[in-house]
Design a protein around this motif. Structure first.
Motif, mmCIF file in Angstrom:
data_model
loop_
_atom_site.group_PDB
_atom_site.id
_atom_site.type_symbol
_atom_site.label_atom_id
_atom_site.label_comp_id
_atom_site.label_asym_id
_atom_site.label_seq_id
_atom_site.Cartn_x
_atom_site.Cartn_y
_atom_site.Cartn_z
ATOM 1 N N GLY A 131 0.787 -1.225 0.000
ATOM 2 C CA GLY A 131 0.000 0.000 0.000
ATOM 3 C C GLY A 131 0.821 1.278 0.000
ATOM 4 O O GLY A 131 0.353 2.312 0.491
ATOM 5 N N TYR A 132 2.044 1.235 -0.566
ATOM 6 C CA TYR A 132 2.899 2.420 -0.575
ATOM 7 C C TYR A 132 3.023 3.021 -1.978
ATOM 8 O O TYR A 132 3.918 3.832 -2.235
ATOM 9 C CB TYR A 132 4.292 2.084 -0.033
ATOM 10 C CG TYR A 132 4.993 0.943 -0.727
ATOM 11 C CD1 TYR A 132 5.648 1.130 -1.936
ATOM 12 C CD2 TYR A 132 4.987 -0.331 -0.174
ATOM 13 C CE1 TYR A 132 6.290 0.098 -2.582
ATOM 14 C CE2 TYR A 132 5.624 -1.384 -0.808
ATOM 15 C CZ TYR A 132 6.285 -1.158 -2.011
ATOM 16 O OH TYR A 132 6.914 -2.197 -2.647
ATOM 17 N N GLU A 133 2.125 2.665 -2.870
ATOM 18 C CA GLU A 133 2.225 3.110 -4.270
ATOM 19 C C GLU A 133 2.171 4.624 -4.416
ATOM 20 O O GLU A 133 2.728 5.181 -5.367
ATOM 21 C CB GLU A 133 1.100 2.484 -5.098
ATOM 22 C CG GLU A 133 1.166 0.966 -5.223
ATOM 23 C CD GLU A 133 0.543 0.245 -4.034
ATOM 24 O OE1 GLU A 133 0.049 0.951 -3.119
ATOM 25 O OE2 GLU A 133 0.549 -0.996 -4.004
ATOM 26 N N ASN A 134 1.485 5.289 -3.494
ATOM 27 C CA ASN A 134 1.323 6.743 -3.599
ATOM 28 C C ASN A 134 2.283 7.519 -2.700
ATOM 29 O O ASN A 134 2.165 8.742 -2.587
ATOM 30 C CB ASN A 134 -0.114 7.137 -3.235
ATOM 31 C CG ASN A 134 -1.144 6.468 -4.122
ATOM 32 O OD1 ASN A 134 -0.906 6.254 -5.311
ATOM 33 N ND2 ASN A 134 -2.290 6.143 -3.556
ATOM 34 N N PHE A 135 3.216 6.817 -2.089
ATOM 35 C CA PHE A 135 4.078 7.469 -1.093
ATOM 36 C C PHE A 135 4.807 8.666 -1.667
ATOM 37 O O PHE A 135 4.885 9.732 -1.027
ATOM 38 C CB PHE A 135 5.096 6.468 -0.535
ATOM 39 C CG PHE A 135 6.082 7.093 0.417
ATOM 40 C CD1 PHE A 135 5.733 7.321 1.745
ATOM 41 C CD2 PHE A 135 7.352 7.467 -0.010
ATOM 42 C CE1 PHE A 135 6.631 7.913 2.621
ATOM 43 C CE2 PHE A 135 8.255 8.058 0.857
ATOM 44 C CZ PHE A 135 7.900 8.277 2.175
ATOM 45 N N HIS A 136 5.375 8.545 -2.874
ATOM 46 C CA HIS A 136 6.166 9.639 -3.433
ATOM 47 C C HIS A 136 5.307 10.866 -3.716
ATOM 48 O O HIS A 136 5.770 12.003 -3.571
ATOM 49 C CB HIS A 136 6.907 9.187 -4.698
ATOM 50 C CG HIS A 136 6.038 8.599 -5.760
ATOM 51 N ND1 HIS A 136 5.217 7.513 -5.536
ATOM 52 C CD2 HIS A 136 5.850 8.944 -7.066
ATOM 53 C CE1 HIS A 136 4.575 7.214 -6.653
ATOM 54 N NE2 HIS A 136 4.931 8.069 -7.588
ATOM 55 N N LEU A 137 4.048 10.650 -4.087
ATOM 56 C CA LEU A 137 3.142 11.774 -4.339
ATOM 57 C C LEU A 137 2.804 12.499 -3.033
ATOM 58 O O LEU A 137 2.855 13.733 -2.954
ATOM 59 C CB LEU A 137 1.870 11.282 -5.010
ATOM 60 C CG LEU A 137 2.035 10.597 -6.371
ATOM 61 C CD1 LEU A 137 0.712 10.008 -6.831
ATOM 62 C CD2 LEU A 137 2.584 11.576 -7.404
ATOM 63 N N VAL A 138 2.472 11.724 -2.014
ATOM 64 C CA VAL A 138 2.141 12.307 -0.711
ATOM 65 C C VAL A 138 3.359 13.018 -0.129
ATOM 66 O O VAL A 138 3.261 14.130 0.418
ATOM 67 C CB VAL A 138 1.634 11.221 0.257
ATOM 68 C CG1 VAL A 138 1.384 11.805 1.651
ATOM 69 C CG2 VAL A 138 0.357 10.575 -0.275
ATOM 70 N N PHE A 139 4.523 12.390 -0.263
ATOM 71 C CA PHE A 139 5.763 12.983 0.250
ATOM 72 C C PHE A 139 6.009 14.353 -0.377
ATOM 73 O O PHE A 139 6.314 15.328 0.331
ATOM 74 C CB PHE A 139 6.933 12.042 -0.040
ATOM 75 C CG PHE A 139 8.266 12.539 0.449
ATOM 76 C CD1 PHE A 139 8.785 12.092 1.648
ATOM 77 C CD2 PHE A 139 9.013 13.446 -0.301
ATOM 78 C CE1 PHE A 139 10.031 12.540 2.103
ATOM 79 C CE2 PHE A 139 10.244 13.907 0.147
ATOM 80 C CZ PHE A 139 10.747 13.453 1.345
ATOM 81 N N LEU A 140 5.875 14.457 -1.681
ATOM 82 C CA LEU A 140 6.140 15.738 -2.356
ATOM 83 C C LEU A 140 5.125 16.806 -1.967
ATOM 84 O O LEU A 140 5.474 17.979 -1.822
ATOM 85 C CB LEU A 140 6.141 15.541 -3.865
ATOM 86 C CG LEU A 140 7.335 14.779 -4.445
ATOM 87 C CD1 LEU A 140 7.194 14.637 -5.956
ATOM 88 C CD2 LEU A 140 8.652 15.457 -4.091
#
Length: 237
Positions: A131-140
């Protein structure tokens, strides 16, 4: 003078035969560059693993009132990764994010809130098994708030990026009509990131392209993100 501090490794370049110059975001001193000698020697004595992007370190470092490149007196791992080195998707995401941080965070002064965000986000990411597929989007999105240009809504991102795209019609950027479909996705990532329903990798790549363009509007000379091509290839579906 010696200072004890934690640090987040951003990148490194080779220096002479067996040394490196590494850029580290430190808790006590902000962005600093250090020469580390004899770290690239062959065999079991090599400590290069400690200077991979977003490695977390405990350090004792030299400081100088003149600024510039100094040296590290002592260093060791502050947190041992359990998943990132063994997952090409995760390591590619961290390579990309470390480049983004390196290009956007420049201050040579302490910023506890930003440091704790980076430090804790990296540990959180390592602990996620799925469930970490969106991590980079949320991080930015969250990083942009620490940098002073965080959006309040998806519409704010879309409107700014679409306006510049319309003003530069020679580009291949999405039209305003096409980008309006992204507003809801960005709102989900901003307000309920754990429940964001991004349908597939194609949409994630499109959202990331818009988000990078949003950063380019707010960060002078952001430049080409070299690791983006690697990330896109690894995450392609």
């Amino acid at each position: 003078m010696l200072v004890k501090t934690r640090g987040v490794v951003l990148n490194y370049i080779r220096f002479r035969e067996s040394s490196i110059i590494t850029k580290v975001y430190t808790e006590a001193l902000g962005v600093q560059s250090y020469i580390v000698n004899s770290v690239r020697k062959k065999g079991s004595g090599s400590r290069m693993a400690l200077f991979q992007p977003f490695t977390l370190l405990d350090m004792v470092v030299y400081t100088s009132h003149k600024g510039g490149i100094t040296r590290i007196s002592e260093y060791k791992s502050a947190y041992a990764f359990s998943t990132i080195p063994f997952d090409i998707r995760k390591s590619s995401i961290l390579l990309f994010l470390s480049e983004m941080v390196s290009r956007t965070v420049k201050e040579e002064e302490e910023n506890p809130a930003l440091f704790h965000f980076l430090y804790n986000a990296i540990i959180f990411f390592d602990e996620q098994r799925q469930g970490y597929e969106n991590f980079h989007l949320v991080f930015l999105l969250q990083l942009s708030s620490h940098l002073g240009f965080g959006p309040s809504s998806g519409a704010e991102i879309v409107e700014q990026v679409a306006f510049t795209a319309n003003a530069q019609s020679a580009t291949s950027a999405p039209t305003m009509l096409a980008m309006q479909a992204y507003e809801d996705y960005f709102d989900q990532l901003l307000r309920q990131p754990e429940q964001a329903g991004i349908p597939n990798g194609k949409v994630r790549r499109e959202l990331l392209a818009v988000l990078i363009r949003y950063y380019q509007l707010h960060v002078d000379r952001l430049g080409e993100i070299k690791s983006l091509a690697i990330l896109s290839e690894v995450l392609a579906e």
